[in-house]
Design a protein around this motif. Structure first.
Motif, PDB file in Angstrom:
ATOM      1  N   GLY A 199       8.864  10.872  -4.550  1.00 52.20           N
ATOM      2  CA  GLY A 199       8.517  11.714  -3.403  1.00 52.20           C
ATOM      3  C   GLY A 199       9.250  11.310  -2.143  1.00 52.20           C
ATOM      4  O   GLY A 199       9.560  12.157  -1.299  1.00 52.20           O
ATOM      5  N   LEU A 200       9.510  10.012  -1.989  1.00 52.21           N
ATOM      6  CA  LEU A 200      10.239   9.509  -0.824  1.00 52.21           C
ATOM      7  C   LEU A 200      11.641  10.115  -0.765  1.00 52.21           C
ATOM      8  O   LEU A 200      12.123  10.482   0.306  1.00 52.21           O
ATOM      9  CB  LEU A 200      10.308   7.982  -0.863  1.00 52.21           C
ATOM     10  CG  LEU A 200      10.936   7.276   0.319  1.00 52.21           C
ATOM     11  CD1 LEU A 200      10.067   7.440   1.562  1.00 52.21           C
ATOM     12  CD2 LEU A 200      11.137   5.812   0.002  1.00 52.21           C
ATOM     13  N   PHE A 201      12.256  10.241  -1.920  1.00 54.38           N
ATOM     14  CA  PHE A 201      13.603  10.813  -1.967  1.00 54.38           C
ATOM     15  C   PHE A 201      13.570  12.336  -1.933  1.00 54.38           C
ATOM     16  O   PHE A 201      14.398  12.961  -1.260  1.00 54.38           O
ATOM     17  CB  PHE A 201      14.349  10.321  -3.209  1.00 54.38           C
ATOM     18  CG  PHE A 201      14.815   8.903  -3.072  1.00 54.38           C
ATOM     19  CD1 PHE A 201      16.038   8.621  -2.507  1.00 54.38           C
ATOM     20  CD2 PHE A 201      14.012   7.856  -3.479  1.00 54.38           C
ATOM     21  CE1 PHE A 201      16.471   7.311  -2.352  1.00 54.38           C
ATOM     22  CE2 PHE A 201      14.423   6.548  -3.326  1.00 54.38           C
ATOM     23  CZ  PHE A 201      15.651   6.271  -2.770  1.00 54.38           C
ATOM     24  N   ALA A 202      12.624  12.944  -2.638  1.00 59.54           N
ATOM     25  CA  ALA A 202      12.535  14.401  -2.683  1.00 59.54           C
ATOM     26  C   ALA A 202      12.246  14.988  -1.304  1.00 59.54           C
ATOM     27  O   ALA A 202      12.711  16.087  -0.979  1.00 59.54           O
ATOM     28  CB  ALA A 202      11.470  14.839  -3.678  1.00 59.54           C
ATOM     29  N   SER A 203      11.504  14.257  -0.491  1.00 63.93           N
ATOM     30  CA  SER A 203      11.178  14.743   0.852  1.00 63.93           C
ATOM     31  C   SER A 203      12.283  14.463   1.863  1.00 63.93           C
ATOM     32  O   SER A 203      12.243  14.968   2.979  1.00 63.93           O
ATOM     33  CB  SER A 203       9.878  14.091   1.330  1.00 63.93           C
ATOM     34  OG  SER A 203      10.070  12.689   1.518  1.00 63.93           O
ATOM     35  N   GLY A 204      13.233  13.623   1.492  1.00 62.64           N
ATOM     36  CA  GLY A 204      14.303  13.255   2.415  1.00 62.64           C
ATOM     37  C   GLY A 204      13.947  12.094   3.317  1.00 62.64           C
ATOM     38  O   GLY A 204      14.762  11.658   4.131  1.00 62.64           O
ATOM     39  N   HIS A 205      12.737  11.552   3.176  1.00 66.17           N
ATOM     40  CA  HIS A 205      12.316  10.466   4.060  1.00 66.17           C
ATOM     41  C   HIS A 205      13.088   9.171   3.814  1.00 66.17           C
ATOM     42  O   HIS A 205      13.200   8.340   4.720  1.00 66.17           O
ATOM     43  CB  HIS A 205      10.818  10.224   3.940  1.00 66.17           C
ATOM     44  CG  HIS A 205       9.998  11.356   4.496  1.00 66.17           C
ATOM     45  ND1 HIS A 205      10.233  11.912   5.732  1.00 66.17           N
ATOM     46  CD2 HIS A 205       8.965  12.046   3.960  1.00 66.17           C
ATOM     47  CE1 HIS A 205       9.380  12.885   5.953  1.00 66.17           C
ATOM     48  NE2 HIS A 205       8.598  12.995   4.883  1.00 66.17           N
ATOM     49  N   ALA A 206      13.628   8.986   2.632  1.00 59.53           N
ATOM     50  CA  ALA A 206      14.452   7.802   2.375  1.00 59.53           C
ATOM     51  C   ALA A 206      15.682   7.821   3.288  1.00 59.53           C
ATOM     52  O   ALA A 206      16.070   6.793   3.853  1.00 59.53           O
ATOM     53  CB  ALA A 206      14.876   7.755   0.908  1.00 59.53           C
ATOM     54  N   VAL A 207      16.259   8.999   3.454  1.00 59.07           N
ATOM     55  CA  VAL A 207      17.414   9.141   4.349  1.00 59.07           C
ATOM     56  C   VAL A 207      16.971   8.936   5.798  1.00 59.07           C
ATOM     57  O   VAL A 207      17.687   8.319   6.594  1.00 59.07           O
ATOM     58  CB  VAL A 207      18.093  10.506   4.156  1.00 59.07           C
ATOM     59  CG1 VAL A 207      19.225  10.704   5.153  1.00 59.07           C
ATOM     60  CG2 VAL A 207      18.610  10.643   2.728  1.00 59.07           C
ATOM     61  N   ASP A 208      15.792   9.428   6.148  1.00 55.49           N
ATOM     62  CA  ASP A 208      15.272   9.234   7.510  1.00 55.49           C
ATOM     63  C   ASP A 208      15.158   7.753   7.848  1.00 55.49           C
ATOM     64  O   ASP A 208      15.461   7.342   8.971  1.00 55.49           O
ATOM     65  CB  ASP A 208      13.909   9.896   7.663  1.00 55.49           C
ATOM     66  CG  ASP A 208      13.974  11.407   7.549  1.00 55.49           C
ATOM     67  OD1 ASP A 208      15.073  11.970   7.760  1.00 55.49           O
ATOM     68  OD2 ASP A 208      12.932  12.010   7.253  1.00 55.49           O
ATOM     69  N   ILE A 209      14.738   6.948   6.885  1.00 55.54           N
ATOM     70  CA  ILE A 209      14.613   5.506   7.101  1.00 55.54           C
ATOM     71  C   ILE A 209      15.980   4.892   7.374  1.00 55.54           C
ATOM     72  O   ILE A 209      16.147   4.081   8.291  1.00 55.54           O
ATOM     73  CB  ILE A 209      13.925   4.831   5.896  1.00 55.54           C
ATOM     74  CG1 ILE A 209      12.464   5.290   5.814  1.00 55.54           C
ATOM     75  CG2 ILE A 209      14.022   3.318   5.977  1.00 55.54           C
ATOM     76  CD1 ILE A 209      11.768   4.936   4.512  1.00 55.54           C
TER      77      ILE A 209
END
Length: 85
Positions: free
Chosen positions: A3-13
């Motif tokens: 979910g972290l990657f699917a939501s794009g939040h990994a890139v946000d970090i």
């Protein structure tokens, strides 16, 4: 984790870490903002393209963001070499 990657939040970090790095370099090493932009923006634009691809952005958005990274890369090659202060 998926979910972290699917939501794009990994890139946000990663983008947050880059922003902290830019502030750190500006305050401690006294880098000019122009130098920081030349050095960091190619990667930022590619990360934004990755985020668009992960979150279902269309191929034109991904292609545009990748294309926008190129002028920043050329500016880094031309003006960013050896310029710190």
């Amino acid at each position: 984790m998926a979910g972290l990657f699917a939501s794009g939040h990994a890139v946000d970090i990663v983008l947050l870490v880059i922003a902290i790095e830019a502030i750190w370099l500006r305050l401690t090493a006294r880098w000019h903002w122009a130098t920081l932009l030349c050095r960091l923006m190619p990667g930022v634009m590619m990360l934004m393209a990755l985020r668009a691809a992960l979150t279902g952005g269309g191929w034109p958005v991904v292609a545009l963001l990748l294309a926008l990274s190129f002028p920043f890369h050329l500016a880094d090659l031309r003006y960013g070499q050896g310029v710190r202060a």
